[in-house]
Scaffold this active site. Structure first.
Site, PDB file in Angstrom:
ATOM      1  N   ASP A 176       0.854  -1.186   0.000  1.00 31.90           N
ATOM      2  CA  ASP A 176       0.000   0.000   0.000  1.00 31.90           C
ATOM      3  C   ASP A 176       0.891   1.237   0.000  1.00 31.90           C
ATOM      4  OD1 ASP A 176      -2.257   1.895   0.913  1.00 31.90           O
ATOM      5  OD2 ASP A 176      -3.291  -0.029   0.866  1.00 31.90           O
ATOM      6  N   HIS A 199      -3.469   5.779   4.110  1.00 34.38           N
ATOM      7  CA  HIS A 199      -4.208   4.635   3.595  1.00 34.38           C
ATOM      8  C   HIS A 199      -3.625   3.300   4.041  1.00 34.38           C
ATOM      9  CE1 HIS A 199      -5.905   2.002   0.356  1.00 34.38           C
ATOM     10  NE2 HIS A 199      -6.945   2.806   0.512  1.00 34.38           N
ATOM     11  N   SER A 239     -11.391  -0.471  -0.203  1.00 37.57           N
ATOM     12  CA  SER A 239     -10.090  -0.567   0.472  1.00 37.57           C
ATOM     13  C   SER A 239     -10.261  -0.957   1.932  1.00 37.57           C
ATOM     14  CB  SER A 239      -9.357   0.774   0.413  1.00 37.57           C
ATOM     15  OG  SER A 239      -8.864   1.050  -0.863  1.00 37.57           O
TER      16      SER A 239
END
Length: 519
Positions: free
Chosen positions: A187, A243, A431
């Site tokens: 990621d 994220h 996600s």
């Protein structure tokens, strides 16, 4: 956290002599390089400026011929060695010629491909080589990750609502919390010492840390206009966004106190950064997959497939589409890579993607791949999220069934890196749904360790035990929304307790999934 050191040189140069290049070079025939290049690469090359290229070479590693009944460690070793051997033989001439021409490059053995930056003359030369199968664009692009309008930092909330919804606490009560299972995540990077994830990082001993074989950075050159807070070639896990740390927390997060945000808090994690501040390219994604198949030391050497993870969680995608708006995405190379990971016995869980949920809107790799376990998103009341994309897969003409499952993905409470050591529920997306499923898979493997290395069996258990939800009335060609599986929820919402209970009764069969033994 201090800024990691940098390693110079964005690409590797092999010190091979020009004479060797000539000796190893295959026949080169006159022809137009555009015959092997995708429309995206052709469009980018029109500017006359050097372009980033993913060169895919010919060669079949014949992984289908490997013995699938051998132990997981042996399977991983056999897959890695076969791929490395094929790449060494097929890429040698090309790499020698690249050296002779002074072209920077980065070889990727997992996909038998080479990333390089080339001008028009280089493209004309390489397009004529018989050993080159195709030429893809490898330019950087914005992934379009979920973005919060305003980061709201939350105090401890005990068990996160999504963790409770998938019934992870009931699985914990049976004694299964992901112990003995390694989950890899690629990621935007990770704050490895965040209180929620530090204790489960494989590189942390409780007193000292070692990132060798546990972390890799595939960002070798600045993509953005200004330096990001992690730099490039980071020697320690670092998140230049929020994220990565957020998605990781949903898999393993537990600070030992009140913040129980992870589905499998006793699983171990390793990581790789595949995006710079939300921008990636096919080669950075593939490089992370390669590291997971055969983790390396801090210098990127001495690969060891015995340290490969059991599960890889992926909350990103590559937006396929015609130039200039869409991307090339090298779909075939993603398929090759994921097939290798499956052959090695690694379960790959991926996000379905966010956007306008129309029929066939799941259209990005790796979500569309046959060897990906694809996850859509729901609310915490089991309604389909308004952004969760739908199947079937039509972009590659396969009409393949997707998604496989759904999980909570709306306002998920998890860890964030900025501010450091914080928590937020400001993010929504597939996600956020995906790591729930990766976590449940870890619970299944901890309940029945014989399932490690058998992704087919684990997928079958997750599908068999999923909760069938009341679907909205939207039919797509070949799929009825009222039937299961369907193009909206797949087989349903993941259920940790039911999956663990079935895993306890299951014997893995490498070719056919699993069978349940009579009690």
């Amino acid at each position: 956290m201090s800024k990691p050191a940098r390693i110079p040189a964005p690409f590797r140069h092999c010190a091979l002599a020009a004479a060797l290049a000539l000796a190893l070079a295959p026949a080169v025939h006159a022809g137009d390089w555009r015959d092997k290049a995708t429309p995206h690469l052709q469009a980018q090359a029109k500017s006359g400026a050097p372009v980033d290229v993913l060169i895919v070479l010919r060669g079949d590693p014949a992984l289908r011929l490997l013995d699938r009944d051998q132990p997981r460690a042996a399977r991983g070793k056999a897959v890695a060695e076969r791929l490395q051997s094929l790449a060494a033989s097929r890429q040698a001439g090309l790499l020698a010629e690249l050296d002779a021409r002074g072209i920077a490059y980065r070889p990727l053995w997992i996909a038998n491909a080479v990333a390089a930056r080339m001008d028009a003359a280089d493209l004309a030369w390489i397009g004529g080589r018989d050993d080159v199968l195709r030429l893809h664009s490898d330019r950087a692009f914005e992934v379009g990750l979920p973005v919060a309008d305003r980061i709201q930092v939350h105090p401890p909330k005990a068990i996160a609502p999504n963790v409770a919804r998938v019934r992870a606490p009931e699985a914990w009560a049976l004694g299964f919390r992901g112990q003995g299972v390694v989950v890899a995540a690629q990621d935007t990077g990770y704050q490895w010492d965040h209180p929620a994830v530090r204790s489960s990082y494989r590189g942390w001993s409780g007193a000292s840390v070692s990132h060798a074989y546990n972390w890799h950075d595939s960002i070798h050159a600045e993509i953005g206009a200004s330096p990001n807070p992690c730099g490039v070639n980071s020697l320690a896990p670092c998140d230049d966004n929020n994220h990565g740390t957020h998605t990781l927390g949903t898999v393993v997060g537990d600070d030992g106190a009140l913040n129980q945000i992870g589905v499998a808090p006793d699983a171990t994690w390793i990581g790789c950064r595949n995006m710079e501040s939300g921008a990636g390219r096919p080669s950075t994604y593939i490089e992370c997959f390669q590291f997971f198949l055969a983790p390396t030391d801090a210098a990127g050497q001495n690969s060891n497939p015995a340290l490969a993870p059991d599960i890889i969680t992926n909350s990103w995608g590559c937006p396929v589409g015609p130039p200039p708006g869409g991307e090339d995405c090298a779909i075939g190379s993603f398929d090759t890579t994921l097939a290798a990971l499956r052959a090695a016995g690694i379960l790959v869980v991926v996000a379905a993607g966010n956007g306008s949920p129309n029929c066939g809107s799941i259209d990005t790799p790796p979500a569309i791949s046959l060897d990906a376990f694809t996850v859509g998103a729901t609310t915490n009341t089991d309604a389909i999220a308004e952004f969760s994309l739908l199947g079937p897969v039509t972009v590659d003409g396969s009409n393949r069934f997707k998604p496989d499952l759904v999980a909570p993905g709306v306002q998920v409470l998890s860890s964030i890196a900025r501010p450091a050591n914080s928590y937020s529920s400001s993010f929504s997306g597939t996600s956020m749904a995906t790591p729930n499923v990766a976590g449940v898979a870890a619970l299944v493997m901890s309940a029945n360790p014989a399932l490690r290395g058998d992704p087919e069996a684990v997928e079958a258990i997750l599908r068999e035990t999923a909760v069938r939800l009341n679907p909205p009335g939207l039919d797509c060609p070949g799929f009825m929304a009222t039937a299961y599986p369907n193009h909206i929820y797949g087989y349903g919402r993941v259920d940790a307790l039911a999956a663990v209970q079935l895993a306890l009764l299951s014997v893995p069969l490498f070719d056919d999934g699993f069978e349940v033994q009579a009690q």
